[in-house]
Scaffold this active site. Structure first.
Site, mmCIF file in Angstrom:
data_model
loop_
_atom_site.group_PDB
_atom_site.id
_atom_site.type_symbol
_atom_site.label_atom_id
_atom_site.label_comp_id
_atom_site.label_asym_id
_atom_site.label_seq_id
_atom_site.Cartn_x
_atom_site.Cartn_y
_atom_site.Cartn_z
ATOM 1 N N ASN A 163 -1.040 0.286 -2.602
ATOM 2 C CA ASN A 163 -1.896 -0.692 -2.046
ATOM 3 C C ASN A 163 -2.120 -1.900 -2.961
ATOM 4 O O ASN A 163 -2.011 -2.867 -2.597
ATOM 5 C CB ASN A 163 -3.466 -0.238 -1.878
ATOM 6 N N GLU A 187 -6.556 8.136 2.532
ATOM 7 C CA GLU A 187 -5.137 8.241 2.840
ATOM 8 C C GLU A 187 -4.662 9.848 3.031
ATOM 9 O O GLU A 187 -3.889 10.407 3.167
ATOM 10 C CB GLU A 187 -4.089 7.972 1.451
ATOM 11 N N ASP A 234 -2.641 -0.309 5.197
ATOM 12 C CA ASP A 234 -3.139 -0.123 6.575
ATOM 13 C C ASP A 234 -1.890 0.084 7.401
ATOM 14 O O ASP A 234 -1.976 1.280 8.208
ATOM 15 C CB ASP A 234 -3.756 -1.117 7.100
ATOM 16 N N ASP A 292 -1.797 14.378 2.251
ATOM 17 C CA ASP A 292 -2.296 13.361 1.624
ATOM 18 C C ASP A 292 -1.076 12.650 0.981
ATOM 19 O O ASP A 292 -0.015 12.891 0.691
ATOM 20 C CB ASP A 292 -2.808 14.121 0.142
#
Length: 222
Positions: free
Chosen positions: A88, A124, A97, A80
């Site tokens: 983000n 993620e 991305d 993770d």
């Protein structure tokens, strides 16, 4: 003259039949290729190119249907990305991305061959499915990946953060006769939660406790 006409008609008929058969074969081949491409696409994550959860479920079914000696032990590593929402929010979804793609490439580099699978598990979060691998070796792979992600130095500045992207890891391993596939992933998830709770950017269980790793997984599944 009549014989020549008959021969000509026969040649034309044979040519037409061969052409139609060839065309039918090519259309059939095209349809099979399109179906194969669509089938492969349904098992891949469009962003990272990794396998998706649909592919994971198929592989787990296959593994648990095989004789134990052929694949045991099976190890799972859950990964993770730490503070991904912050990345983000601060840098934008394009940067998010790109981060996912770079982490996916790092994971893929650790696969041994066709039997290993790197999966985008969701958001993620990633999963490595590693048949025929002891837990201590899966822990070592997880630690190599953790260091490689740090070394990639993907920026993630913010209060209380390390300034770069890091990741947390949960590792679990089992013989197929001892745990179900769902229980194995649940054990890895519990280990991942422990890594997060203890400060992130680490592998849990840690390599220092490798001798007690099996007991750790067993206690989670009880």
């Amino acid at each position: 003259a009549q014989i020549a006409v008959c021969a000509y008609i026969t040649l034309v008929a044979n040519y037409t039949m061969e052409r139609d058969l060839r065309r039918a074969y090519l259309f059939s081949l095209r349809d099979r290729l399109r179906h194969a491409q669509a089938d492969a696409a349904s098992r891949r994550d469009a962003l990272t190119g990794l396998a998706n959860r649909h592919h994971l479920e198929e592989e787990l079914r296959k593994l648990w249907a095989m004789p134990e000696g052929d694949i045991s032990p099976v190890s799972v590593v859950l990964v993770d990305i730490d503070h991904f929402k912050h990345l983000n929010d601060r840098y934008g979804h394009g940067a998010g991305d790109l981060c996912l793609k770079r982490v996916a490439a790092i994971l893929t580099a650790e696969l041994r061959g066709a039997g290993d699978h790197a999966i985008r598990y969701g958001g993620e979060e990633f999963l490595l499915l590693l048949p025929r691998m002891e837990m201590v070796n899966a822990m070592r792979i997880a630690e190599r990946i953790r260091r490689a992600i740090e070394k990639a130095a993907i920026p993630n500045e913010g209060s209380g953060l390390r300034g770069i992207v890091t990741a947390s890891f949960g590792v679990a391993s089992t013989a197929v006769t001892e745990l179900t596939a769902a229980d194995l992933i649940a054990a890895a998830d519990c280990a991942l939660y422990a890594a997060k709770r203890k400060g992130r950017n680490q592998v849990w269980p840690p390599l220092a406790t490798a001798g007690d790793a099996t007991a750790f997984v067993t206690s989670i599944s009880d």
